[in-house]
Enzyme design. Structure first.
Site, PDB file in Angstrom:
ATOM      1  N   ARG A 295       0.891  -1.111   0.095  1.00 45.63           N
ATOM      2  CA  ARG A 295      -0.170  -0.124  -0.073  1.00 45.63           C
ATOM      3  C   ARG A 295       0.985   1.315   0.009  1.00 45.63           C
ATOM      4  O   ARG A 295       2.138   1.186   0.614  1.00 45.63           O
ATOM      5  CB  ARG A 295      -0.935  -0.163   1.315  1.00 45.63           C
ATOM      6  CG  ARG A 295      -1.878   1.234   1.285  1.00 45.63           C
ATOM      7  CD  ARG A 295      -2.706   1.264   2.563  1.00 45.63           C
ATOM      8  NE  ARG A 295      -3.341   2.348   2.867  1.00 45.63           N
ATOM      9  CZ  ARG A 295      -3.958   2.639   4.067  1.00 45.63           C
ATOM     10  NH1 ARG A 295      -3.989   2.147   4.761  1.00 45.63           N
ATOM     11  NH2 ARG A 295      -4.892   3.654   3.815  1.00 45.63           N
ATOM     12  N   HIS A 296       0.437   2.254  -0.713  1.00 44.08           N
ATOM     13  CA  HIS A 296       1.260   3.446  -0.763  1.00 44.08           C
ATOM     14  C   HIS A 296       1.572   4.055   0.619  1.00 44.08           C
ATOM     15  O   HIS A 296       0.823   3.706   1.543  1.00 44.08           O
ATOM     16  CB  HIS A 296       0.367   4.430  -1.537  1.00 44.08           C
ATOM     17  CG  HIS A 296      -0.924   4.751  -0.745  1.00 44.08           C
ATOM     18  ND1 HIS A 296      -0.981   6.013   0.274  1.00 44.08           N
ATOM     19  CD2 HIS A 296      -2.028   4.531  -1.048  1.00 44.08           C
ATOM     20  CE1 HIS A 296      -2.186   5.939   0.580  1.00 44.08           C
ATOM     21  NE2 HIS A 296      -3.009   5.242  -0.373  1.00 44.08           N
TER      22      HIS A 296
ATOM     23  N   ASN B  61      -4.432  10.784   4.375  1.00 41.30           N
ATOM     24  CA  ASN B  61      -4.413  10.001   5.480  1.00 41.30           C
ATOM     25  C   ASN B  61      -4.241  10.588   6.970  1.00 41.30           C
ATOM     26  O   ASN B  61      -4.621  10.324   7.840  1.00 41.30           O
ATOM     27  CB  ASN B  61      -3.424   8.843   5.149  1.00 41.30           C
ATOM     28  CG  ASN B  61      -3.530   7.793   3.806  1.00 41.30           C
ATOM     29  OD1 ASN B  61      -2.705   7.598   3.302  1.00 41.30           O
ATOM     30  ND2 ASN B  61      -4.828   7.411   3.938  1.00 41.30           N
TER      31      ASN B  61
ATOM     32  N   ARG C 241      -0.160   8.971  -5.331  1.00 35.82           N
ATOM     33  CA  ARG C 241       0.517   8.503  -3.990  1.00 35.82           C
ATOM     34  C   ARG C 241       0.979   7.147  -3.953  1.00 35.82           C
ATOM     35  O   ARG C 241       1.729   6.610  -3.613  1.00 35.82           O
ATOM     36  CB  ARG C 241      -0.567   8.409  -2.911  1.00 35.82           C
ATOM     37  CG  ARG C 241      -1.830   7.814  -3.176  1.00 35.82           C
ATOM     38  CD  ARG C 241      -3.121   8.371  -2.328  1.00 35.82           C
ATOM     39  NE  ARG C 241      -4.299   7.553  -2.298  1.00 35.82           N
ATOM     40  CZ  ARG C 241      -5.139   7.825  -3.372  1.00 35.82           C
ATOM     41  NH1 ARG C 241      -4.973   8.777  -3.679  1.00 35.82           N
ATOM     42  NH2 ARG C 241      -6.322   7.134  -2.873  1.00 35.82           N
TER      43      ARG C 241
ATOM     44  N   GLU D   3      -7.668   3.019  -5.933  1.00 35.77           N
ATOM     45  CA  GLU D   3      -8.426   2.795  -4.735  1.00 35.77           C
ATOM     46  C   GLU D   3      -9.918   2.816  -4.954  1.00 35.77           C
ATOM     47  O   GLU D   3     -10.566   3.030  -5.971  1.00 35.77           O
ATOM     48  CB  GLU D   3      -8.113   3.813  -3.644  1.00 35.77           C
ATOM     49  CG  GLU D   3      -8.791   3.988  -2.515  1.00 35.77           C
ATOM     50  CD  GLU D   3      -8.634   2.693  -1.375  1.00 35.77           C
ATOM     51  OE1 GLU D   3      -9.081   1.577  -2.002  1.00 35.77           O
ATOM     52  OE2 GLU D   3      -8.026   2.814  -0.360  1.00 35.77           O
TER      53      GLU D   3
ATOM     54  N   HIS E 293     -13.567   3.457  -4.714  1.00 35.22           N
ATOM     55  CA  HIS E 293     -14.431   5.072  -5.206  1.00 35.22           C
ATOM     56  C   HIS E 293     -15.335   5.216  -3.972  1.00 35.22           C
ATOM     57  O   HIS E 293     -16.114   4.438  -3.871  1.00 35.22           O
ATOM     58  CB  HIS E 293     -15.031   5.156  -6.497  1.00 35.22           C
ATOM     59  CG  HIS E 293     -15.239   6.347  -6.930  1.00 35.22           C
ATOM     60  ND1 HIS E 293     -16.080   7.262  -6.089  1.00 35.22           N
ATOM     61  CD2 HIS E 293     -14.931   7.311  -7.750  1.00 35.22           C
ATOM     62  CE1 HIS E 293     -16.087   8.655  -6.678  1.00 35.22           C
ATOM     63  NE2 HIS E 293     -15.410   8.378  -7.753  1.00 35.22           N
TER      64      HIS E 293
ATOM     65  N   HIS F  60      -3.340   0.323  -3.370  1.00 28.06           N
ATOM     66  CA  HIS F  60      -4.180   1.042  -2.361  1.00 28.06           C
ATOM     67  C   HIS F  60      -4.824  -0.123  -1.430  1.00 28.06           C
ATOM     68  O   HIS F  60      -4.879  -1.253  -1.856  1.00 28.06           O
ATOM     69  CB  HIS F  60      -5.292   1.932  -3.171  1.00 28.06           C
ATOM     70  CG  HIS F  60      -4.530   2.899  -3.888  1.00 28.06           C
ATOM     71  ND1 HIS F  60      -4.144   4.245  -3.651  1.00 28.06           N
ATOM     72  CD2 HIS F  60      -4.393   2.761  -5.291  1.00 28.06           C
ATOM     73  CE1 HIS F  60      -3.869   4.850  -4.612  1.00 28.06           C
ATOM     74  NE2 HIS F  60      -3.871   3.823  -5.696  1.00 28.06           N
TER      75      HIS F  60
ATOM     76  N   ASN G 208      -8.021  -0.925  -0.725  1.00 25.63           N
ATOM     77  CA  ASN G 208      -9.023  -1.561  -1.024  1.00 25.63           C
ATOM     78  C   ASN G 208      -8.781  -2.529  -2.399  1.00 25.63           C
ATOM     79  O   ASN G 208      -9.156  -3.688  -2.133  1.00 25.63           O
ATOM     80  CB  ASN G 208     -10.313  -0.721  -1.215  1.00 25.63           C
ATOM     81  CG  ASN G 208     -10.833  -0.576   0.420  1.00 25.63           C
ATOM     82  OD1 ASN G 208     -11.251  -1.354   1.080  1.00 25.63           O
ATOM     83  ND2 ASN G 208     -10.646   0.783   0.517  1.00 25.63           N
TER      84      ASN G 208
END
Length: 248
Positions: free
Chosen positions: A8-9, A15, A60, A87, A89, A182, A184
């Protein structure tokens, strides 16, 4: 042995501000950059040598991948980008503070919007400046595929064709690949690989910039999976992600 590393970023500005981000193109914070540096250094120390990389259309994830590859002296390897790795939406929630939204609607409702498998938030208007429909980066994506909101199920259904068509088949040519995306979109892949139920996927929390390694045998059967890093530190980071959508 073949390996795919999912990451993940690093921490983004939203965040840090505890906002629903989704397809909004938000940059990394200084901490997010340092998280990516740490991940790259750890991967290099552990002997990883990626030959192909995949990422989303969002900066990201792009920047996290670039920092990692730079720290590993792998800037030259091919990188493939796809909107399918974006990611989930978050519809009309994008930009809203999660804790403030929980104060208004309750922790349970926010948990449903964030993590339920099949309940999407309210859609965003296609004329809204936050909508993907006017974003030039998606000009070549058929409009029928562009979301105005998504449940996790929708996100999985959008991500998995790319996994099957591009990412997983790349192991036929390469021994090690990395996917920087991301929370999700990666949870969808993990759900598939580990056969996690619709109910249990709600409790999977991915911390930012922590490499998650999946190892496959020569017949591409999954052998084992593990996070790289200190287990206690990773546990605390997961708990912090879980608490983001709760009232203060």
């Amino acid at each position: 042995m073949k390996k795919i590393v999912l990451i993940r970023h690093g921490e983004s500005r939203w965040n840090r501000e505890n906002r629903f981000t989704g397809w909004t193109d938000v940059d990394l914070t200084e901490l997010g950059i340092q998280e990516a540096v740490k991940a790259g250094e750890l991967l290099k120390k552990e002997g990883f040598r990626f030959e192909k990389a995949f990422t989303s259309y969002l900066k990201r994830a792009n920047k996290t991948l670039n920092v990692i590859l730079d720290k590993m002296d792998l800037d030259y390897i091919p990188v493939e980008k796809s909107w399918r790795l974006n990611e989930k939406h978050y519809g009309n929630l994008q930009g809203l503070n999660k804790a403030e939204t929980a104060e208004k609607y309750g922790d349970q409702q926010v948990l449903v919007w964030r993590r339920s498998y099949d309940v999407p938030p309210q859609p965003i208007d296609r004329n809204d400046p936050r909508s993907a429909f006017a974003d030039p980066r998606y000009a070549d994506v058929p409009k029928v595929y562009l979301p105005d909101t998504e449940s996790l199920q929708n996100c999985v259904e959008r991500t998995m064709p790319y996994w099957h068509d591009a990412i997983f088949p790349s192991l036929m040519c390469y021994d090690e690949v990395i996917v920087a995306a991301h929370g999700n979109s990666l949870r969808g892949i993990i759900k598939y690989l580990k056969n996690i139920s619709d109910a249990d996927i709600v409790s999977l929390n991915l911390p930012t910039a922590v490499p998650y390694v999946f190892e496959f045998d020569d017949d591409l059967n999954l052998v084992k999976d593990y996070f790289l890093g200190n287990p206690e530190e990773i546990k605390k980071l997961m708990e912090a992600v879980a608490n983001q959508g709760k009232k203060k």
